[in-house]
Design an enzyme around this catalytic site. Structure first.
Site, mmCIF file in Angstrom:
data_model
loop_
_atom_site.group_PDB
_atom_site.id
_atom_site.type_symbol
_atom_site.label_atom_id
_atom_site.label_comp_id
_atom_site.label_asym_id
_atom_site.label_seq_id
_atom_site.Cartn_x
_atom_site.Cartn_y
_atom_site.Cartn_z
ATOM 1 N N GLU A 1 0.991 -1.172 0.052
ATOM 2 C CA GLU A 1 -0.072 -0.006 -0.185
ATOM 3 C C GLU A 1 0.915 1.357 -0.219
ATOM 4 O O GLU A 1 1.912 1.383 0.630
ATOM 5 C CB GLU A 1 -0.691 0.031 1.303
ATOM 6 C CG GLU A 1 -1.713 1.293 1.701
ATOM 7 C CD GLU A 1 -2.197 1.342 3.060
ATOM 8 O OE1 GLU A 1 -1.752 0.720 3.948
ATOM 9 O OE2 GLU A 1 -3.372 1.808 3.223
ATOM 10 N N ASN B 1 -6.848 6.184 -1.641
ATOM 11 C CA ASN B 1 -5.885 5.208 -1.377
ATOM 12 C C ASN B 1 -5.993 4.067 -2.173
ATOM 13 O O ASN B 1 -6.870 3.272 -2.051
ATOM 14 C CB ASN B 1 -6.064 4.472 0.082
ATOM 15 C CG ASN B 1 -4.760 3.904 0.506
ATOM 16 O OD1 ASN B 1 -4.088 3.256 -0.052
ATOM 17 N ND2 ASN B 1 -4.473 3.789 1.794
ATOM 18 N N LYS C 1 -9.472 1.894 -1.954
ATOM 19 C CA LYS C 1 -9.786 1.219 -0.485
ATOM 20 C C LYS C 1 -10.921 1.670 0.053
ATOM 21 O O LYS C 1 -11.562 2.887 0.114
ATOM 22 C CB LYS C 1 -8.735 1.845 0.622
ATOM 23 C CG LYS C 1 -8.445 1.349 1.725
ATOM 24 C CD LYS C 1 -7.272 1.854 2.699
ATOM 25 C CE LYS C 1 -6.979 1.367 3.983
ATOM 26 N NZ LYS C 1 -5.750 1.765 4.546
ATOM 27 N N GLU D 1 -5.765 8.955 8.029
ATOM 28 C CA GLU D 1 -6.201 8.354 6.624
ATOM 29 C C GLU D 1 -7.607 9.029 6.155
ATOM 30 O O GLU D 1 -7.732 9.334 5.099
ATOM 31 C CB GLU D 1 -6.147 6.802 6.489
ATOM 32 C CG GLU D 1 -4.909 6.154 6.523
ATOM 33 C CD GLU D 1 -4.982 4.895 6.177
ATOM 34 O OE1 GLU D 1 -4.509 4.020 6.896
ATOM 35 O OE2 GLU D 1 -5.509 4.370 4.962
ATOM 36 N N CYS E 1 -4.701 -2.832 3.183
ATOM 37 C CA CYS E 1 -4.482 -2.902 4.552
ATOM 38 C C CYS E 1 -5.885 -2.921 5.525
ATOM 39 O O CYS E 1 -6.140 -4.440 5.597
ATOM 40 C CB CYS E 1 -3.939 -1.366 4.694
ATOM 41 S SG CYS E 1 -3.015 -1.435 6.290
ATOM 42 N N ASN F 1 0.217 -0.930 5.361
ATOM 43 C CA ASN F 1 1.155 -0.203 6.178
ATOM 44 C C ASN F 1 0.580 -0.148 7.764
ATOM 45 O O ASN F 1 -0.454 0.400 7.818
ATOM 46 C CB ASN F 1 1.201 1.182 5.750
ATOM 47 C CG ASN F 1 1.917 1.487 4.522
ATOM 48 O OD1 ASN F 1 3.002 2.012 4.507
ATOM 49 N ND2 ASN F 1 1.331 1.209 3.577
HETATM 50 N N1 ING Z 1 -3.350 0.509 8.682
HETATM 51 C C1 ING Z 1 -3.763 -0.156 9.735
HETATM 52 C C2 ING Z 1 -4.476 -1.520 9.473
HETATM 53 O O1 ING Z 1 -5.781 -1.821 9.637
HETATM 54 C C3 ING Z 1 -4.139 0.253 11.634
HETATM 55 C C4 ING Z 1 -4.606 0.766 10.592
HETATM 56 C C5 ING Z 1 -2.856 0.818 12.436
HETATM 57 C C6 ING Z 1 -4.884 -0.917 12.573
HETATM 58 C C7 ING Z 1 -2.420 0.274 13.370
HETATM 59 C C8 ING Z 1 -4.137 -1.370 13.671
HETATM 60 C C9 ING Z 1 -2.884 -0.773 14.291
HETATM 61 O O2 ING Z 1 -3.555 -2.351 9.382
HETATM 62 C C10 ING Z 1 -3.860 0.783 7.539
HETATM 63 N N2 ING Z 1 -3.135 1.554 6.431
HETATM 64 O O3 ING Z 1 -5.140 0.507 7.184
#
Ligand code: ING
Length: 313
Positions: free
Chosen positions: A46, A111, A128, A147, A173, A198
């Protein structure tokens, strides 16, 4: 046997000062490695062209425009498209998309992931659906995860397209944490799901989840793969980026739910597996024969409700 050789092209950190040209050079190294190892498709993470910029909040969002692509391929990414076509390797690339202005001058920020076949033709673009994090600046956080400020949710949902001799879908993600993502693709006969991510190790709303990030990452993709009889490829941008440590552990999961290949570093690393698409039928033609066993009539809450409704109140 319909086999697709897939390369999960994990990236280590990309810092704010890294240019797109420098990043594309890293992508080309992984792409060439993939070609050398017989890959039909190489999957990048991503937002693979830039640092994970939603970790900062800028009051004037136009100041963030330089993190987005306004064309794909553009001047910086064309070398990747050209080399992929020359090598006969397809790829999937995550990036921040800034659309041209609408008739009323409105631009949209998504995204996005693009799927490119071995001849260099664009098969599909996915935006996304599940946008995590927060909409406004939260200065008390050690880092932002804004985001919902930087991206609109994709309006088109999840699609499945013919590619690489099978039926290929995409998610990004946070999508991988929602069973609906897999099931909507499963109901379209998906055989191979490509997902970049990420994921910061520190989850600000509930730090108790930090030590479980690797477990949760594998849990959701193994479950999604098994419950829909599909191959799932999860590709990280990992390591410490701008001081924030993000999960690596890119992996390729079989329709059985087994992890067949996994990254062992948190840097640029290509993880390759030969995916037998006919293996999907062992699950979708038996245990998960949707048409035979599913009961949509009793599932109506899944699409009629967004949040919880306490029916006994
Ligand atoms: N990142 C995360 C994900 O769902 C997140 C949001 C961050 C979840 C930290 C848990 C911990 O993996 C993205 N970019 O969606």
């Amino acid at each position: 046997m319909r086999t697709v050789v897939v390369g999960a092209a994990q990236l280590g950190p990309i810092e704010a000062e890294h240019t797109r040209a420098e990043v594309v050079e890293r992508l080309l190294v992984l792409l060439r490695d993939g070609a050398a190892r017989g890959c039909d498709a190489v999957v990048f993470p991503e937002l693979a062209l830039t640092t994970f910029f939603p970790r900062w909040f800028v009051d004037d969002i136009a100041e963030a425009d330089h993190w987005y692509e306004t064309e794909m391929p553009g001047p910086d990414t064309k070398p990747l498209f050209d080399e992929a076509a020359r090598l006969g390797v397809g790829f999937c690339l995550g990036y921040a998309e800034l659309t041209p202005p609408d008739a009323d001058g409105t631009v949209h920020r998504f995204n996005t992931q693009i799927l490119v076949e071995r001849d260099g033709s664009v098969v599909a673009r996915y935006r996304k659906v599940h946008i995590p994090g927060h909409e406004h600046h939260e200065p008390d956080r050690p880092f932002q995860h804004a985001e919902r400020y930087y991206f609109e949710p994709g309006p088109d949902g999840f699609g499945v397209w013919p590619a690489f001799g099978g039926r290929v879908g995409m998610m990004i993600c946070n999508d991988r944490r929602w069973p609906e993502s897999y099931r909507v693709m499963g109901l379209q006969g998906v055989e191979l799901i490509l997902c970049g991510y990420n994921t910061p190790l520190h989850y600000v709303p509930d730090p108790s989840q930090d030590v479980l990030q690797g477990f949760h990452n594998a849990l959701v993709m193994q479950a999604g793969a098994y419950q829909n009889g599909a191959w799932v490829v999860g590709v990280a941008k990992g390591g410490v980026e701008a001081g924030v440590d993000s999960l690596a552990q890119s992996m390729i999961v079989a329709p059985s739910g087994q992890i067949v290949a996994q990254a062992y570093t948190a840097g640029d690393e290509l993880v390759v597996a030969s995916c037998d698409l006919d293996w999907c039928k062992r699950y979708t033609g038996t245990l998960f024969d949707f048409d035979r066993y599913r009961r949509p009539k009793v599932y109506t809450r899944i699409t009629s409700q967004r949040g919880v409704v306490l029916s006994d109140e």
